[in-house]
Design a protein around this motif. Sequence first.
Motif, PDB file in Angstrom:
ATOM      1  N   ALA A 100       0.707  -0.984  -0.010  1.00 15.12           N
ATOM      2  CA  ALA A 100       0.060  -0.115  -0.138  1.00 15.12           C
ATOM      3  C   ALA A 100       0.887   1.183  -0.141  1.00 15.12           C
ATOM      4  O   ALA A 100       0.631   2.097  -0.788  1.00 15.12           O
ATOM      5  CB  ALA A 100      -0.866  -0.083   1.421  1.00 15.12           C
ATOM      6  N   LEU A 101       1.914   1.258   0.928  1.00 17.28           N
ATOM      7  CA  LEU A 101       2.865   2.374   0.717  1.00 17.28           C
ATOM      8  C   LEU A 101       3.434   2.614  -0.626  1.00 17.28           C
ATOM      9  O   LEU A 101       3.651   3.902  -1.005  1.00 17.28           O
ATOM     10  CB  LEU A 101       4.069   2.196   1.809  1.00 17.28           C
ATOM     11  CG  LEU A 101       3.792   2.644   3.096  1.00 17.28           C
ATOM     12  CD1 LEU A 101       5.027   2.285   4.005  1.00 17.28           C
ATOM     13  CD2 LEU A 101       3.864   4.273   3.116  1.00 17.28           C
ATOM     14  N   SER A 102       4.090   1.565  -1.129  1.00 13.65           N
ATOM     15  CA  SER A 102       4.963   1.883  -2.595  1.00 13.65           C
ATOM     16  C   SER A 102       3.890   2.370  -3.603  1.00 13.65           C
ATOM     17  O   SER A 102       4.264   3.100  -4.536  1.00 13.65           O
ATOM     18  CB  SER A 102       5.503   0.652  -3.095  1.00 13.65           C
ATOM     19  OG  SER A 102       4.921  -0.344  -3.163  1.00 13.65           O
ATOM     20  N   ARG A 103       2.579   1.832  -3.414  1.00 11.38           N
ATOM     21  CA  ARG A 103       1.280   2.237  -4.566  1.00 11.38           C
ATOM     22  C   ARG A 103       1.255   3.885  -4.387  1.00 11.38           C
ATOM     23  O   ARG A 103       0.880   4.786  -5.226  1.00 11.38           O
ATOM     24  CB  ARG A 103       0.226   1.699  -4.195  1.00 11.38           C
ATOM     25  CG  ARG A 103       0.153   0.431  -4.783  1.00 11.38           C
ATOM     26  CD  ARG A 103      -1.260  -0.091  -5.260  1.00 11.38           C
ATOM     27  NE  ARG A 103      -0.881  -1.526  -5.868  1.00 11.38           N
ATOM     28  CZ  ARG A 103      -0.737  -2.508  -5.160  1.00 11.38           C
ATOM     29  NH1 ARG A 103      -1.100  -2.775  -3.799  1.00 11.38           N
ATOM     30  NH2 ARG A 103      -0.525  -3.773  -5.795  1.00 11.38           N
ATOM     31  N   LEU A 104       1.739   4.465  -3.002  1.00 13.21           N
ATOM     32  CA  LEU A 104       1.666   6.050  -3.060  1.00 13.21           C
ATOM     33  C   LEU A 104       2.645   6.548  -3.615  1.00 13.21           C
ATOM     34  O   LEU A 104       2.803   7.861  -3.629  1.00 13.21           O
ATOM     35  CB  LEU A 104       1.508   6.241  -1.292  1.00 13.21           C
ATOM     36  CG  LEU A 104       0.238   5.947  -0.648  1.00 13.21           C
ATOM     37  CD1 LEU A 104       0.193   6.235   0.876  1.00 13.21           C
ATOM     38  CD2 LEU A 104      -0.930   6.457  -1.336  1.00 13.21           C
ATOM     39  N   LEU A 105       3.617   5.780  -4.073  1.00 12.75           N
ATOM     40  CA  LEU A 105       4.951   6.642  -4.531  1.00 12.75           C
ATOM     41  C   LEU A 105       5.027   6.373  -6.153  1.00 12.75           C
ATOM     42  O   LEU A 105       5.888   6.522  -6.765  1.00 12.75           O
ATOM     43  CB  LEU A 105       6.296   5.804  -3.916  1.00 12.75           C
ATOM     44  CG  LEU A 105       6.069   6.230  -2.520  1.00 12.75           C
ATOM     45  CD1 LEU A 105       7.234   5.449  -1.834  1.00 12.75           C
ATOM     46  CD2 LEU A 105       6.276   7.905  -2.247  1.00 12.75           C
ATOM     47  N   THR A 106       3.683   5.573  -6.851  1.00  9.51           N
ATOM     48  CA  THR A 106       3.879   5.821  -8.196  1.00  9.51           C
ATOM     49  C   THR A 106       3.849   7.314  -8.723  1.00  9.51           C
ATOM     50  O   THR A 106       3.489   8.048  -7.997  1.00  9.51           O
ATOM     51  CB  THR A 106       2.644   5.019  -8.720  1.00  9.51           C
ATOM     52  OG1 THR A 106       1.689   5.488  -8.151  1.00  9.51           O
ATOM     53  CG2 THR A 106       2.729   3.450  -8.577  1.00  9.51           C
ATOM     54  N   LYS A 107       4.188   7.409 -10.133  1.00 12.61           N
ATOM     55  CA  LYS A 107       4.453   8.869 -10.556  1.00 12.61           C
ATOM     56  C   LYS A 107       3.233   9.487 -10.694  1.00 12.61           C
ATOM     57  O   LYS A 107       2.934  10.586 -10.821  1.00 12.61           O
ATOM     58  CB  LYS A 107       5.311   8.809 -11.714  1.00 12.61           C
ATOM     59  CG  LYS A 107       6.729   8.504 -11.433  1.00 12.61           C
ATOM     60  CD  LYS A 107       7.908   9.495 -12.155  1.00 12.61           C
ATOM     61  CE  LYS A 107       9.255   9.215 -11.474  1.00 12.61           C
ATOM     62  NZ  LYS A 107       9.857   8.165 -12.224  1.00 12.61           N
ATOM     63  N   ASP A 108       2.007   8.874 -11.245  1.00  9.01           N
ATOM     64  CA  ASP A 108       0.963   9.421 -11.251  1.00  9.01           C
ATOM     65  C   ASP A 108      -0.209   8.397 -10.723  1.00  9.01           C
ATOM     66  O   ASP A 108       0.240   7.420  -9.797  1.00  9.01           O
ATOM     67  CB  ASP A 108       0.155   9.519 -12.936  1.00  9.01           C
ATOM     68  CG  ASP A 108       0.906   8.677 -13.842  1.00  9.01           C
ATOM     69  OD1 ASP A 108       1.560   8.963 -14.772  1.00  9.01           O
ATOM     70  OD2 ASP A 108       0.806   7.283 -13.583  1.00  9.01           O
TER      71      ASP A 108
END
Length: 356
Positions: A100-108
């Motif tokens: 869930a955390l890394s999904r908040l770091l996708t570019k868009d």
Amino acid sequence: MEGVEKSEAAYVDDEIAQAQVKIWRILFGFTEMAAAKCAVELGIPDILENHGDPMTLSQLSSALNCSSTALFRIMRFLMNRGIFQEKITKQGSMGYAQTALSRLLTKDGNESLASMLLFQSSSAIIAPWHYLSSRVLDDKTSAFVRAHGMDIWQHGAENPDDAKLLDEAMASDTRRTIPAVLEGCPEIFDGLSSVVNVGGGDGTALRILIKACPWIRGINFDLPRVVAAAPECEGMEHVGGDMFTSVPKANAAFLKWILHDWNDDECIQILKNCREAISEYGSAGKVIIVEAVIEEKGGDELKDGGLVLDMVMLAQTDKGKERTAEEWTYVLREAGFTRHTIKNIQSVLSVIEAFP
Ligand SMILES: C[S@@+](CC[C@H](N)C(=O)[O-])C[C@H]1O[C@@H](n2cnc3c(N)ncnc32)[C@H](O)[C@@H]1O
């Protein structure tokens, strides 16, 4: 051992051991930001998202066209921090997968905070943090001015790349916060014919608001250079100007993350101009403020974010600060508002409605 009471010395030992763990985390706290920034710059969250299945180290290093040694160490650290996780690939090997955390770091993506991370970790924004102690000793010169010789707005005007980072970071937060406002207190927009978003940046907030409440006509108001670069949108006009001089007229004035940039006198001036802007609507006019309302002791995990933002204000603005409920009451009363309400939403920020 069961039944044996812990000695006072053992409690002291525990306390020292815990302090050592905590101080270590504080000393090297920046490593989490730096490693997360590295992952965002390399686009690792996007690569994993697009791949779908977990990716092995060799697949990820080929996608990035790099050797696997440093990459392995970065991924090990980030997995330890809950950014990415290990999962078995279809072929039965160990692979990296999103969390869930890394999904908040996708570019868009609507939820992404990658732009905020890139902005907060940029050299221009990191530099003022080195001047916090100078700011404490001499309150007249801000940390940002010490680092750059000018305030953040002037710096933006002279450094378009940094200004772009700031605008994108603000928009990324807005994409998360406005839906939280709409979900937490949808009734505040009922019956409003027009809303002027003061310091509305590129118009992201109004675009989301108008989509959810199509009866509202939007006026996106910001500095001329900011609105000049803002994309057009049906149902919304862009107006360039200076909120310290006047604010375009509307049924409601909306301010997200504006007042915390300024001291009490400046805040009162902006709020007085907002009160003037809604004056034609009499008691139906209102000002909607989306800002942190800090609790001195930090409050719950969300409210604790307000204290962090207050440090950000200390580093990045001349006179900005986060305010307690009492401090909000003071500036609103001084600006001539007779009553206001504060509502908590699923965000570090709260919604303050102020009435003339
Ligand atoms: C912290 S940003 C917040 C942007 C937006 N409200 C958001 O939350 O995403 C502050 C905004 O205030 C604008 N601003 C600064 N000084 C201003 C002024 N004198 N008049 C109008 N807007 C101003 C900046 O250009 C910037 O867009």
